[in-house]
Design a protein around this motif. Sequence first.
Motif, mmCIF file in Angstrom:
data_model
loop_
_atom_site.group_PDB
_atom_site.id
_atom_site.type_symbol
_atom_site.label_atom_id
_atom_site.label_comp_id
_atom_site.label_asym_id
_atom_site.label_seq_id
_atom_site.Cartn_x
_atom_site.Cartn_y
_atom_site.Cartn_z
ATOM 1 N N UNK B 16 75.542 -49.414 28.493
ATOM 2 C CA UNK B 16 76.684 -48.523 28.687
ATOM 3 C C UNK B 16 77.569 -48.494 27.442
ATOM 4 N N UNK B 20 78.245 -44.712 25.880
ATOM 5 C CA UNK B 20 79.481 -43.919 25.960
ATOM 6 C C UNK B 20 79.716 -43.085 24.695
ATOM 7 N N UNK B 21 79.510 -43.694 23.496
ATOM 8 C CA UNK B 21 79.722 -42.861 22.292
ATOM 9 C C UNK B 21 78.769 -41.667 22.203
ATOM 10 N N UNK B 22 77.636 -41.725 22.890
ATOM 11 C CA UNK B 22 76.721 -40.574 22.891
ATOM 12 C C UNK B 22 77.149 -39.543 23.933
ATOM 13 N N UNK B 23 78.258 -39.794 24.598
ATOM 14 C CA UNK B 23 78.747 -38.837 25.593
ATOM 15 C C UNK B 23 78.099 -39.018 26.952
ATOM 16 N N UNK B 281 71.119 -48.368 21.928
ATOM 17 C CA UNK B 281 71.240 -46.948 21.605
ATOM 18 C C UNK B 281 69.863 -46.300 21.533
ATOM 19 N N UNK B 285 68.544 -43.123 23.471
ATOM 20 C CA UNK B 285 68.043 -41.943 22.758
ATOM 21 C C UNK B 285 66.656 -41.585 23.278
ATOM 22 N N UNK B 290 66.345 -37.684 22.861
ATOM 23 C CA UNK B 290 67.020 -37.480 21.572
ATOM 24 C C UNK B 290 66.178 -38.104 20.451
ATOM 25 N N UNK B 291 66.414 -37.693 19.193
ATOM 26 C CA UNK B 291 65.660 -38.318 18.093
ATOM 27 C C UNK B 291 65.968 -39.813 18.028
#
Lengths: 361, 361
Positions: B16, B20-23, B281, B285, B290-291
Amino acid sequence: MKIGVLGGGQLGRMLALAGYPLGLRFRFFDTAADAPAGHLAELGVGNYDDTEALERFAEGLDLITYEFENVPVETARFLQRLAPVYPPPQALEAARDRVVEKTFFRSLSIPTPLFYPVLTKNDLLQGLEQVGYPALLKTRTLGYDGKGQAKIATPADADKAWEELGGTPLVLEAWVTFEREVSILAVRGRSGEMVFYPLVENLHQQGILRRSLAPAPRLTQALQAQAEEYARRVLLNLEYVGVLAIEFFQVQGQLLANEMAPRVHNSGHWSIEGAETSQFENHLRAVCGLPLGSTAPREYSAMLNLIGKLPEPKDVLAVPGAHLHLYGKEPRPGRKLGHVTLRAESREELEERLEALSGIL
Amino acid sequence: MKIGVLGGGQLGRMLALAGYPLGLRFRFFDTAADAPAGHLAELGVGNYDDTEALERFAEGLDLITYEFENVPVETARFLQRLAPVYPPPQALEAARDRVVEKTFFRSLSIPTPLFYPVLTKNDLLQGLEQVGYPALLKTRTLGYDGKGQAKIATPADADKAWEELGGTPLVLEAWVTFEREVSILAVRGRSGEMVFYPLVENLHQQGILRRSLAPAPRLTQALQAQAEEYARRVLLNLEYVGVLAIEFFQVQGQLLANEMAPRVHNSGHWSIEGAETSQFENHLRAVCGLPLGSTAPREYSAMLNLIGKLPEPKDVLAVPGAHLHLYGKEPRPGRKLGHVTLRAESREELEERLEALSGIL
């Protein structure tokens, strides 16, 4: 340890993200029920003059800090009776009014641009004679991100600026032709320990920070020493505890203090990936009485704000060295919705990555 | 995007914090109401076979992942009807039973220590003839942190080990005299993209990970290539999405697979500060399509687990390069309560810092 934070915006959110690994718990206070920090911690909602809401907020907290500089000083002083408040409320007082702030800088022999307090139209005309053209007319309080200011390029602009802003306490500031804008993040712990981040170079557009480069390119030891000395004077005078940001204009190799913020600051966001210890963690270490962490930069960083609308996350994350930070806010013109930190091993690599990212933003 | 996570322990908490920084938003599911991830996200409480609780948990989620490898496969398959589940449930199936897991490795031509399935006392005696002494008798499922295993050094130990563990499906494993233990963290995205972290060297005591060094000292390209090749086979065979950890014994320059975990892993915690992109992260991703981010190490790191009791945070934070991670758990003997990552610019500096930290822990 449970920390109360006044303000529940992105700065508060990033404080909580840095604080959970230290074993801290958080409760935020904001006027908006959808404040971004509420996604990941308790959120109390109320107005800053609602003493009952403030009392509920303070219950069981070990200490209180803030992420929003327009917290009324009275609120901070009220809360001080319920729990320790860091940074001290006198820092809010020194920073909330542009005239008080610049007078404070000058009292510490920190140079500032020329300024002139303006209450009446007549003050404005007298002020323009003193500071010359162009000049900037600004509200003394509550301004941020370029709001509450007007440029006066020629005598003919004075009427329009007065119409726009008159009726509230104002300050007229000389227009400074600067080489660049830089800022320093300074930290003072409860024991008096002080550390300083390297100066960063900032680019503003329409009064909003767009980009920071960390460390500032061509940063000399002399310039860093000058900024640290000014910051040290402020920290000591205010018996400050926490992170403090001071923005300067660099003019002919000298620094003129423009403004300060008694909190973590947008120009320090690069430190999450770009420094050994982030400004958010160091603010928490400071207010909790823990040893401060190293502010050493880790290679080269650029921080770009995401304003008004968001790029596709997948496009941003495909750029090597890009770190995405979204704040969980609804898009709206001029609103800071997130930022991207780019890291690189060299200035050249950073430039290449900036170019790749610019194509996306 | 809202992510559901089965398990609300420290791994979920760190997911988590990275997400959070990834929205991203999070909802956790755990059997315990005081699960650490509940401090910073929604937490649903229930048993893994409580379909009503699982349905409530899954409502409105965009996808589901897990941080706990003993999630029953049936739970994962049930949830798959409600939302996409990554990593795929077949990865849980391959990893949950030590005999299935080792057979799976061998089916991919990945060497493992000798092993022998044990259901009866007679199986145990036959197995000992095959694998020799010393040997390890282990439960096939639900073992972790050294629980559910007994060493058989001589024939005389067999009775005691059988008394302790008999009655449940077991596996007898040959005792491997290894040079060291190493592990690889591998990541596969939804598009099939794969990245690998450098091998780390792990030190276990009483079956619990105590320390990881990243990258592993004296890491050769050949050893890294061998580990990546084995991990690649597993990722492809399972059509894996997310982070996967494989632990190996290094014996005469060769790798023997010991076990794997279809999730973020304790031996990857160093990556929060020590790699360009953390394992947490990169897991997010991967599952979000995500990449993937760079797995490049940033200088030298050591990760030390805080087990059973906690040091004073101020002592830990006074060590240069130390980063503290507390999980918000109540101290209890043998319990992982947090970890410290030490970073340094050189191996020598890392050794000095490790020595300073050892005095505290």
